[in-house]
Design a protein around this motif. Structure first.
Motif, short mmCIF file in Angstrom:
data_model
loop_
_atom_site.label_atom_id
_atom_site.label_comp_id
_atom_site.label_asym_id
_atom_site.label_seq_id
_atom_site.Cartn_x
_atom_site.Cartn_y
_atom_site.Cartn_z
N ARG A 1 0.82 -1.17 0.14
CA ARG A 1 0.00 0.06 -0.25
C ARG A 1 0.74 1.21 0.03
N ILE A 2 0.32 2.23 -0.75
CA ILE A 2 1.20 3.67 -0.64
C ILE A 2 1.36 4.16 0.59
N ARG A 3 2.53 4.50 0.87
CA ARG A 3 2.86 5.45 2.20
C ARG A 3 2.44 6.89 2.11
N ILE A 4 1.60 7.45 2.74
CA ILE A 4 1.00 8.60 2.78
C ILE A 4 2.09 9.79 3.23
N GLN A 5 2.37 10.58 2.18
CA GLN A 5 3.35 11.75 2.59
C GLN A 5 2.40 13.10 2.87
N THR A 6 2.41 13.80 4.06
CA THR A 6 2.03 15.05 4.29
C THR A 6 3.02 15.91 5.26
N PRO A 7 2.83 17.38 4.89
CA PRO A 7 3.41 18.15 5.80
C PRO A 7 3.34 18.23 7.20
N GLU A 8 4.41 18.48 8.12
CA GLU A 8 4.21 18.35 9.48
C GLU A 8 3.86 19.81 9.86
N ILE A 9 2.90 19.84 10.44
CA ILE A 9 2.07 21.32 11.06
C ILE A 9 2.51 21.33 12.58
N ASP A 10 2.81 22.46 12.90
CA ASP A 10 3.16 22.60 14.47
C ASP A 10 2.08 23.37 15.01
N PRO A 11 1.49 22.50 16.11
CA PRO A 11 0.19 23.04 16.56
C PRO A 11 0.26 24.58 16.99
N ALA A 12 1.45 25.11 17.26
CA ALA A 12 1.59 26.36 17.66
C ALA A 12 1.15 27.55 16.71
N MET A 13 1.24 26.68 15.42
CA MET A 13 0.92 27.67 14.19
C MET A 13 -0.57 28.06 14.14
N ILE A 14 -1.37 27.15 14.77
CA ILE A 14 -2.90 27.32 14.66
C ILE A 14 -3.39 28.57 15.11
N THR A 15 -4.19 29.37 14.20
CA THR A 15 -4.85 30.58 14.91
C THR A 15 -6.30 30.28 15.13
N PRO A 16 -6.51 30.39 16.67
CA PRO A 16 -7.85 29.75 17.10
C PRO A 16 -8.91 30.67 16.26
N LEU A 17 -10.08 30.02 16.43
CA LEU A 17 -11.38 30.59 15.49
C LEU A 17 -11.88 31.44 16.62
#
Length: 455
Positions: A402-418
């Motif tokens: 099965r294909i291995r999924i590649q995604t960017p790593e996102i730092d939770p500190a970058m999230i702008t709260p709603l």
């Protein structure tokens, strides 16, 4: 690797697979005891024997009604002595009813396996959801023109297609949860989608491909209290409500589906998109909190939608549903439900082996499992013990391709709260003129702590 030397016989499903089936069948009260063909005279072949022989035929890899007749009149099975009946008697009995009984047995087997599979259920898959399911449809393979009823029909005629399956697949247990047969192979899968999901536990997560894409469908799932993930259809218009984070190669935020007045979804959804190499991936979901469901988990979960495609392949290819016994609808349905029952058993065995061998279920070859487990069990051997202990050497356990999924790593500190007070629901407008169910109070986005209803 876990040692299975001390397992008791009743602890391994594969060691007594036909015994498990026999127990379910003999306990069933749904089997028809009479039919019109035998009206007015005693039945020489009990229904229990007839429907059991159908299951045994599928399990042992047989591909015709004639094989069922041979099992009944020549081999005998499950302690039943051979019955002296003609092959035409078997053909008549099979075409005269029984698909509903087999369908009922399917649900009995499904429910009977739940407790057995509990130790091996993949609970780490979307732990915020009460269950994880893929929904999809698959057209049944063309019936061979060697069947007498079809010899005069030209190739390409729709009458050669015996319909399609539209199904719901439980990813955590690797089991069919629901199945609907459509006689018209060209019927849109979405026409029965609501029927498939309505009995699921609330807060189940549903994965669907673009064949189910639709604003009314998404709003229906959200209003019913289900989670869902879909790809974003190309050229779908939307408006950004809030951005959690973005860069030149990825985005995560809340959007309104439908930018124009004629076609607008009721509920805000979350869009995540990212680029790997030259390919851009876009997913939408009603799980609005990036902490609850990070970008990477969305991509990994959606990739698991492929599980249902592999399950269809098992049913149609490995269990030989592509070789239909008859052109008669009743016999096609009988074969379909029998094949689904056997597939449930073999999927359960694979999950059990994976748990004991401490490997991913997809590291176990389903074609080889389908081929060898029934044979080994019939010889009185313990297939689970043999595969767990020696499956790597003989190639039944091997690394999945099965294909291995590649995604960017996102730092939770970058999230702008709603920000507070952002409106996340509006009056819908559907270009297809489809309506939503009656508005109900909803706590679908639990991190907002506010019940909402449709306007």
């Amino acid at each position: 690797m876990n040692d299975t030397e001390n397992l008791k016989p009743e602890q391994t499903l594969a060691q007594n697979i036909e015994g498990f089936l026999q127990e379910i069948v003999e306990a069933s009260e749904s089997l028809p005891n009479t039919n019109s063909y035998y009206a007015g005279r005693p039945i020489t072949l009990p229904a229990l024997v007839l429907w059991s022989s159908v299951l045994v035929s599928v399990l042992r890899g047989f591909t015709s009604q004639l094989a069922i007749w041979r099992i009944i009149t020549w081999d005998g099975f499950w302690g039943h002595t051979p019955y002296e009946v003609s092959d035409q008697t078997i053909y008549n009995r099979l075409s005269d009813g029984g698909s509903q009984a087999m369908r009922h047995l399917f649900y009995q087997v499904r429910d009977g396996l739940k407790a057995r599979l509990e130790p091996y259920t993949q609970t780490s898959l979307a732990p915020f959801a009460s269950g994880v399911y893929a929904i999809d449809g698959s057209t049944l393979d063309k019936m061979g023109r060697y069947l007498p009823q079809l010899r005069a029909i030209a190739n390409g005629d729709s009458r050669l297609l015996p319909g399609k399956m539209v199904a719901l697949f439980d990813l955590r247990r690797q089991q069919w949860a629901e199945m609907i047969h459509l006689e018209n192979p060209n019927q849109n899968d979405k026409t029965v989608a609501q029927d498939l999901v309505d009995n699921l536990p609330k807060q189940s997560l549903i994965l669907a491909d673009l064949g189910f894409f639709g604003f009314a469908w998404f709003d229906y799932l959200t209003a019913k209290g289900f989670w869902w993930i879909s790809r974003l259809r190309e050229k779908t218009s939307y408006e950004v409500i809030h951005t959690y984070y973005k860069s030149p190669t990825y985005f995560d935020g809340l959007i309104w589906l439908g930018k124009y007045r004629a076609d607008q979804a009721a509920y805000a959804v979350r869009l995540v998109q990212f680029t790997v190499g030259s390919v851009q991936y876009q997913y939408i979901t009603n799980v609005l909190d990036p902490q609850t469901l990070p970008l990477r988990e969305i991509a990994l979960l959606y990739a698991r939608r492929w599980d249902i495609e592999l399950a269809f392949k098992m049913v149609k290819q490995y269990l030989k549903l592509h070789i239909l016994w008859s052109a008669k609808t009743e016999v096609v349905l009988l074969q379909l439900w029998a094949v689904l029952i056997i597939s449930q058993m073999l999927q359960a065995i694979r999950l059990e082996i994976a748990g004991l061998a401490e490997v991913d279920p997809f590291d176990i070859s389903m074609p080889l499992l389908t081929e060898y487990v029934p044979k080994l069990a019939l010889e009185g051997k313990n297939p689970i013990q043999m595969i767990v202990n020696d499956g790597r050497r003989v190639g039944i356990i091997r690394p999945s391709r099965r294909i291995r999924i590649q995604t960017p790593e996102i730092d939770p500190a970058m999230i702008t709260p709603l920000p507070e007070g952002v409106v996340l629901i509006r009056k819908p407008r559907y270009a297809q003129r489809k309506s939503l169910p009656k508005p109900i109070p909803l706590r679908c986005w639990h991190f907002f702590h506010l019940p909402i209803t449709l306007p």
